[in-house]
Design a protein around this motif. Structure first.
Motif, PDB file in Angstrom:
ATOM      1  N   PHE A  62      20.778  -0.361  10.968  1.00  0.00           N
ATOM      2  CA  PHE A  62      19.363   0.103  10.645  1.00  0.00           C
ATOM      3  C   PHE A  62      19.104   1.416  10.147  1.00  0.00           C
ATOM      4  CE2 PHE A  62      19.758  -3.372  13.753  1.00  0.00           C
ATOM      5  CZ  PHE A  62      19.126  -4.513  13.247  1.00  0.00           C
ATOM      6  N   ARG A  63      18.347   1.393   9.278  1.00  0.00           N
ATOM      7  CA  ARG A  63      17.744   2.506   8.828  1.00  0.00           C
ATOM      8  C   ARG A  63      16.239   2.658   9.494  1.00  0.00           C
ATOM      9  NH1 ARG A  63      12.948   4.732   6.080  1.00  0.00           N
ATOM     10  NH2 ARG A  63      13.606   6.658   4.959  1.00  0.00           N
ATOM     11  N   ILE A  64      16.128   4.012  10.347  1.00  0.00           N
ATOM     12  CA  ILE A  64      14.851   4.262  11.038  1.00  0.00           C
ATOM     13  C   ILE A  64      13.773   4.954  10.405  1.00  0.00           C
ATOM     14  CG2 ILE A  64      14.010   4.311  13.489  1.00  0.00           C
ATOM     15  CD1 ILE A  64      16.233   2.135  13.146  1.00  0.00           C
ATOM     16  N   ASP A  65      12.759   4.471   9.874  1.00  0.00           N
ATOM     17  CA  ASP A  65      11.812   5.382   9.063  1.00  0.00           C
ATOM     18  C   ASP A  65      11.081   6.345  10.282  1.00  0.00           C
ATOM     19  OD1 ASP A  65      10.215   5.363   6.592  1.00  0.00           O
ATOM     20  OD2 ASP A  65       8.728   4.935   7.835  1.00  0.00           O
ATOM     21  N   VAL A  66      10.801   7.452   9.576  1.00  0.00           N
ATOM     22  CA  VAL A  66      10.163   8.507  10.556  1.00  0.00           C
ATOM     23  C   VAL A  66      10.466   8.217  11.849  1.00  0.00           C
ATOM     24  CG1 VAL A  66       8.451   9.190   8.661  1.00  0.00           C
ATOM     25  CG2 VAL A  66       7.648   7.270  10.359  1.00  0.00           C
ATOM     26  N   ASN A  73      16.816  10.069  -2.642  1.00  0.00           N
ATOM     27  CA  ASN A  73      16.304   8.764  -2.147  1.00  0.00           C
ATOM     28  C   ASN A  73      14.862   8.584  -2.779  1.00  0.00           C
ATOM     29  OD1 ASN A  73      14.316  10.354  -0.955  1.00  0.00           O
ATOM     30  ND2 ASN A  73      15.180  10.746   0.959  1.00  0.00           N
ATOM     31  N   HIS A  74      14.267   7.462  -2.467  1.00  0.00           N
ATOM     32  CA  HIS A  74      13.037   6.903  -2.867  1.00  0.00           C
ATOM     33  C   HIS A  74      11.787   7.837  -2.685  1.00  0.00           C
ATOM     34  CE1 HIS A  74      12.780   5.861   1.297  1.00  0.00           C
ATOM     35  NE2 HIS A  74      11.553   5.395   0.982  1.00  0.00           N
ATOM     36  N   ASP A  75      11.967   9.231  -2.056  1.00  0.00           N
ATOM     37  CA  ASP A  75      10.995   9.912  -1.629  1.00  0.00           C
ATOM     38  C   ASP A  75      10.841  11.128  -2.378  1.00  0.00           C
ATOM     39  OD1 ASP A  75       9.599   8.122   0.039  1.00  0.00           O
ATOM     40  OD2 ASP A  75      10.972   8.914   1.864  1.00  0.00           O
ATOM     41  N   VAL A  76      11.808  11.352  -3.111  1.00  0.00           N
ATOM     42  CA  VAL A  76      12.122  12.743  -3.852  1.00  0.00           C
ATOM     43  C   VAL A  76      12.412  12.495  -5.175  1.00  0.00           C
ATOM     44  CG1 VAL A  76      12.605  13.878  -1.601  1.00  0.00           C
ATOM     45  CG2 VAL A  76      14.479  12.813  -3.340  1.00  0.00           C
ATOM     46  N   ALA A  85      18.992   7.572  11.611  1.00  0.00           N
ATOM     47  CA  ALA A  85      17.280   8.183  11.798  1.00  0.00           C
ATOM     48  C   ALA A  85      16.996   8.794  10.750  1.00  0.00           C
ATOM     49  CB  ALA A  85      17.494   9.072  13.067  1.00  0.00           C
ATOM     50  N   GLU A  86      15.794   8.617  10.196  1.00  0.00           N
ATOM     51  CA  GLU A  86      15.184   9.355   9.323  1.00  0.00           C
ATOM     52  C   GLU A  86      14.336  10.337  10.220  1.00  0.00           C
ATOM     53  OE1 GLU A  86      11.848   9.786   5.843  1.00  0.00           O
ATOM     54  OE2 GLU A  86      11.529   8.485   7.377  1.00  0.00           O
ATOM     55  N   ALA A  87      14.823  11.574  10.368  1.00  0.00           N
ATOM     56  CA  ALA A  87      13.984  12.321  11.089  1.00  0.00           C
ATOM     57  C   ALA A  87      13.835  13.714  10.615  1.00  0.00           C
ATOM     58  CB  ALA A  87      14.977  12.433  12.489  1.00  0.00           C
ATOM     59  N   ALA A  93       0.945  -1.280   0.004  1.00  0.00           N
ATOM     60  CA  ALA A  93       0.039   0.031   0.023  1.00  0.00           C
ATOM     61  C   ALA A  93       0.740   1.246   0.022  1.00  0.00           C
ATOM     62  CB  ALA A  93      -0.917  -0.071   1.122  1.00  0.00           C
ATOM     63  N   ASP A  94       2.161   1.183   0.414  1.00  0.00           N
ATOM     64  CA  ASP A  94       3.084   2.083   0.494  1.00  0.00           C
ATOM     65  C   ASP A  94       4.345   1.576   0.220  1.00  0.00           C
ATOM     66  OD1 ASP A  94       4.445   4.584   0.545  1.00  0.00           O
ATOM     67  OD2 ASP A  94       4.268   4.545   3.203  1.00  0.00           O
ATOM     68  N   GLY A  95       4.847   1.097  -0.882  1.00  0.00           N
ATOM     69  CA  GLY A  95       5.951   0.628  -1.410  1.00  0.00           C
ATOM     70  C   GLY A  95       6.636  -0.267  -0.551  1.00  0.00           C
ATOM     71  N   ALA A 123      -0.279  12.421   6.088  1.00  0.00           N
ATOM     72  CA  ALA A 123       0.824  12.843   5.224  1.00  0.00           C
ATOM     73  C   ALA A 123       0.681  12.775   3.898  1.00  0.00           C
ATOM     74  CB  ALA A 123       2.228  12.123   5.402  1.00  0.00           C
ATOM     75  N   PHE A 124      -0.045  11.513   3.424  1.00  0.00           N
ATOM     76  CA  PHE A 124      -0.418  11.412   2.162  1.00  0.00           C
ATOM     77  C   PHE A 124      -1.730  11.915   1.596  1.00  0.00           C
ATOM     78  CE2 PHE A 124       1.922   7.333   2.766  1.00  0.00           C
ATOM     79  CZ  PHE A 124       3.136   7.780   2.511  1.00  0.00           C
ATOM     80  N   GLY A 125      -2.439  12.870   2.645  1.00  0.00           N
ATOM     81  CA  GLY A 125      -3.669  13.473   1.941  1.00  0.00           C
ATOM     82  C   GLY A 125      -4.942  12.912   2.776  1.00  0.00           C
ATOM     83  N   ASN A 184       6.984   3.336  13.311  1.00  0.00           N
ATOM     84  CA  ASN A 184       5.544   4.327  13.540  1.00  0.00           C
ATOM     85  C   ASN A 184       4.389   3.521  13.448  1.00  0.00           C
ATOM     86  OD1 ASN A 184       4.518   6.874  14.214  1.00  0.00           O
ATOM     87  ND2 ASN A 184       3.458   6.540  12.354  1.00  0.00           N
ATOM     88  N   HIS A 185       4.375   2.710  12.430  1.00  0.00           N
ATOM     89  CA  HIS A 185       2.999   2.127  11.917  1.00  0.00           C
ATOM     90  C   HIS A 185       3.499   0.759  11.281  1.00  0.00           C
ATOM     91  CE1 HIS A 185       4.791   4.805   8.910  1.00  0.00           C
ATOM     92  NE2 HIS A 185       4.714   3.726   8.162  1.00  0.00           N
ATOM     93  N   SER A 186       2.584  -0.203  11.437  1.00  0.00           N
ATOM     94  CA  SER A 186       2.551  -1.225  10.789  1.00  0.00           C
ATOM     95  C   SER A 186       1.446  -1.466   9.687  1.00  0.00           C
ATOM     96  CB  SER A 186       2.054  -2.608  11.819  1.00  0.00           C
ATOM     97  OG  SER A 186       0.870  -2.530  11.994  1.00  0.00           O
ATOM     98  N   GLY A 218       3.490  12.393  -7.466  1.00  0.00           N
ATOM     99  CA  GLY A 218       3.785  11.181  -6.576  1.00  0.00           C
ATOM    100  C   GLY A 218       5.190  10.824  -6.618  1.00  0.00           C
ATOM    101  N   ARG A 219       5.542   9.813  -5.781  1.00  0.00           N
ATOM    102  CA  ARG A 219       7.042   9.221  -5.826  1.00  0.00           C
ATOM    103  C   ARG A 219       7.522   8.148  -6.818  1.00  0.00           C
ATOM    104  NH1 ARG A 219       6.544   8.285   0.294  1.00  0.00           N
ATOM    105  NH2 ARG A 219       4.727   7.498  -0.371  1.00  0.00           N
ATOM    106  N   ASP A 220       6.681   7.636  -7.777  1.00  0.00           N
ATOM    107  CA  ASP A 220       6.873   6.588  -8.441  1.00  0.00           C
ATOM    108  C   ASP A 220       8.096   6.773  -9.527  1.00  0.00           C
ATOM    109  OD1 ASP A 220       4.792   4.631  -7.639  1.00  0.00           O
ATOM    110  OD2 ASP A 220       3.493   6.103  -8.536  1.00  0.00           O
TER     111      ASP A 220
HETATM  112  C1  BGC Z   1       9.583   6.609   4.129  1.00  0.00           C
HETATM  113  C2  BGC Z   1       8.395   6.757   2.861  1.00  0.00           C
HETATM  114  C3  BGC Z   1       7.082   6.358   3.552  1.00  0.00           C
HETATM  115  C4  BGC Z   1       6.826   7.000   4.691  1.00  0.00           C
HETATM  116  C5  BGC Z   1       5.952   6.080   5.761  1.00  0.00           C
HETATM  117  C6  BGC Z   1       9.001   7.678   5.049  1.00  0.00           C
HETATM  118  O1  BGC Z   1       9.726   8.579   5.295  1.00  0.00           O
HETATM  119  O2  BGC Z   1      10.890   6.847   3.547  1.00  0.00           O
HETATM  120  O3  BGC Z   1       8.924   5.915   1.991  1.00  0.00           O
HETATM  121  O4  BGC Z   1       6.357   6.652   2.721  1.00  0.00           O
HETATM  122  O5  BGC Z   1       8.123   6.984   5.912  1.00  0.00           O
HETATM  123  O6  BGC Z   1       6.483   4.884   6.231  1.00  0.00           O
END
Ligand code: BGC
Length: 559
Positions: free
Chosen positions: A211-215, A333-336, A272-274, A71-73, A159-161, A114-116, A428-430
């Motif tokens: 590890f890379r830590i998402d949000v 990165n994969h978001d920009v 951290a992705e912060a 649902a979100d890559g 964040a996605f609307g 942050n989310h599953s 979007g980010r595709d």
């Molecule tokens: C990831 C995104 C993802 C979002 C929600 C971000 O920061 O890099 O690709 O959509 O976290 O997990």
């Protein structure tokens, strides 16, 4: 010299290998497809292990490869301790770690705390168990507002609307900061905390190096009633006490994670992705008692401009000096939008911060795109980054000079941000996630033996690995040479600015005499006698042309 010794020589075997590493981000579903289902997979990565070695990177970071409904890559994780069957098995994962380690490449995996996914067994259990159940406590369920609780508890936007709340069958609502298929976990719950420690150990035991830590800044929340409205939220300062973002108490989690990382030898690393408000706030994530390193996106949201680059570099180096961490540099990165494209468009407009996440918005219509200029400036910026103290994160495909792909029809798009109305350039980010071209022909340019899951444009043929590998003037050859030289020139984490007399030219020296000169302007910059010591980049008539970078290494520095 034996092969094993050669590997040892090219790999920093110390516990602080991460401080100045060149890390290559793999978006697994779009890297290489070994089983011909159109989706990249883990055996595909193994099949390209020599490519990664020849590129000369120190580590790879893998975006999520876990079971997911996409649902979100893949950032909607249904099981944190397994591999998506479409991407392989745990045995394949082990083989990949071994193949990369044999080639002196470390492995960093993405953790999404942050989310599953809504398909995670905990969320399915929460839905079945109903309101008031213990199972719902692992997520953030609330009663709705208005008559019969039919309206969301607040007017917050995801964040996605759209609304940040989704209603379930029995009438309760749950919070999702991103897509509805990504319910936010409740980090006040001890089982949530414990389970992530198990996950960190699970992957560390399998040989993962970091590890890379998402949000990373969004895990803890203060949801004391009455909840503020969206407008009220926007006025609350992001000083550590904001209800949703960058709260001071999130660092208790990372202190616990650090203890787990330090159970290993060498200690596992984390980044951290912060997306937080200041370099000072970011530094907290990078502390040695916490995650140890944090992404610095400042250059990613800057223009191609000498003075912006200089002040960002100076501020971030001062910050890393103060914290004892090393700084990180990122352009794509994969978001920009890919930086070769951003730098080919008229000055950028920015979308600003959305739910704590800043997204880059490329300005101007596609017909104003100057591909050649964009690529030239991308090369200049990347060579500057690779000369800086600290670590540099590269995104798959940038080593080929790939541009953002605009040719993806609405029915072919996958990014929830596109469908849910978040702007992201309206597309979007595709466009930065299209599978890599390995060969100039074939059903998916060598990505696999069938059509790829996102459409590849015909111009991908010119950027194919096989084409660029054979061309000494290609982007791939430039990256390989830069990464090869970087290993040999790498030195202490410091730089000294050298005044150039030009506002649009930056020049700095590293402690061993390695110098980097970037001309952000259009007038050539004369190098005088130093032109003879240029080891990377093009010099024309003794000068650095506009939009380019050269590296200078005095005789003897490279044997
Ligand atoms: C990831 C995104 C993802 C979002 C929600 C971000 O920061 O890099 O690709 O959509 O976290 O997990």
């Amino acid at each position: 010299m034996t092969h094993a010794l050669l590997l040892e020589n090219r790999t920093d075997t110390t516990a602080t290998w991460w401080r100045q590493a060149a890390v290559y981000q793999i978006y697994p579903r779009s890297f290489a497809d070994a089983n011909g289902d159109g989706l990249g997979d883990i055996p595909g990565i193994v099949s390209r292990a020599d490519y990664l070695r020849d590129l000369g990177i120190d580590a790879v970071w893998l975006s999520p490869f876990y079971p997911s409904a996409l649902a979100d890559g893949g950032y909607d994780v249904a099981d944190y301790r397994d591999v998506d069957p479409r991407l392989g098995t745990l045995d394949d994962f082990d083989d990949m770690v071994a193949a990369l380690h044999e080639r002196g490449i470390r492995v960093i995996v993405d953790i999404v705390p942050n989310h599953s996914s809504d398909l995670h067994e905990w969320f399915q259990e929460a839905l079945a168990a109903g309101r008031g159940s213990a199972a719902r406590e692992r997520y953030i369920f609330r009663e709705g507002a208005g008559p019969g609780g039919s309206e969301p508890p607040t007017d917050w936007t995801a964040a996605f609307g759209g609304s940040a709340w989704e209603r379930v069958e029995d009438g309760q609502w749950y919070l999702h900061s991103f897509a509805p298929e990504q319910p936010d976990l409740n980090w006040d719950h001890p089982e949530v905390r414990e389970d992530f420690l198990t996950t960190l150990r699970f992957w560390s035991d399998r040989g993962v190096d970091g590890f890379r830590i998402d949000v990373a800044h969004m895990l803890t929340k203060d949801l004391t009633e009455p909840l503020p409205s969206k407008d009220e939220l926007a006025l609350i300062p992001q000083d550590g006490n904001h209800p949703l973002n960058d709260r001071d108490d999130v660092h208790e989690i990372y202190a616990e994670w650090r203890r787990v990382f330090n159970e290993y030898d060498p200690p596992r690393t984390a980044v951290a992705e912060a997306w937080v408000s200041t370099p000072e706030r970011r530094a907290r994530y990078a502390s040695a008692e916490g995650l140890g390193q944090a992404f610095n996106f400042d250059l990613l949201v800057a223009d191609f401009d000498a003075q912006q680059f200089r002040s960002i570099i100076t501020d971030n180096l001062a910050q890393s000096d103060a914290t004892g961490s090393s700084t990180t540099w990122v352009l794509s990165n994969h978001d920009v939008t890919r930086h070769a494209t951003r730098y080919g468009l008229p000055p950028l407009e920015r979308e600003g911060e959305k739910q704590g996440t800043a997204w880059v918005k490329a300005g101007g219509p596609a017909d104003q795109l100057d591909r050649e200029g964009g690529l030239r400036r991308a090369h200049a910026a990347t060579l500057l980054l690779l000369g800086l103290p600290g670590s540099t994160y590269l995104y798959q495909g940038e080593e080929l000079g790939l541009q953002e792909v605009a040719e993806i029809g609405p029915e072919q798009r996958q990014d929830p941000a596109f469908f849910r109305g978040a702007d992201f350039d309206g597309l979007g980010r595709d466009g930065c996630r299209v599978p890599l071209p390995w060969t100039a022909s074939g059903p998916s340019f060598g990505f696999g033996d069938t059509e790829a899951h996102l459409p590849q444009p015909s111009w991908f043929a010119e950027y194919a690995v096989e084409v660029e590998a054979a061309d000494p003037s290609s982007t791939l050859s430039l990256y390989r040479e830069a990464l090869r030289l970087r290993r040999r020139l790498q030195t202490e984490e410091r730089l000294e600015w050298i005044e150039t007399g030009r506002a649009d030219v930056l020049r700095f020296a590293r402690p061993n005499g390695w110098q980097i000169v970037t001309n952000f302007g259009s007038e050539p910059f004369d190098l005088g006698a130093d032109a003879a010591d240029v080891v990377l980049g093009t010099v024309v008539d003794g000068a650095v042309p506009g939009d380019s970078t050269v590296w200078i290494a005095p005789a003897g520095l490279i044997d």
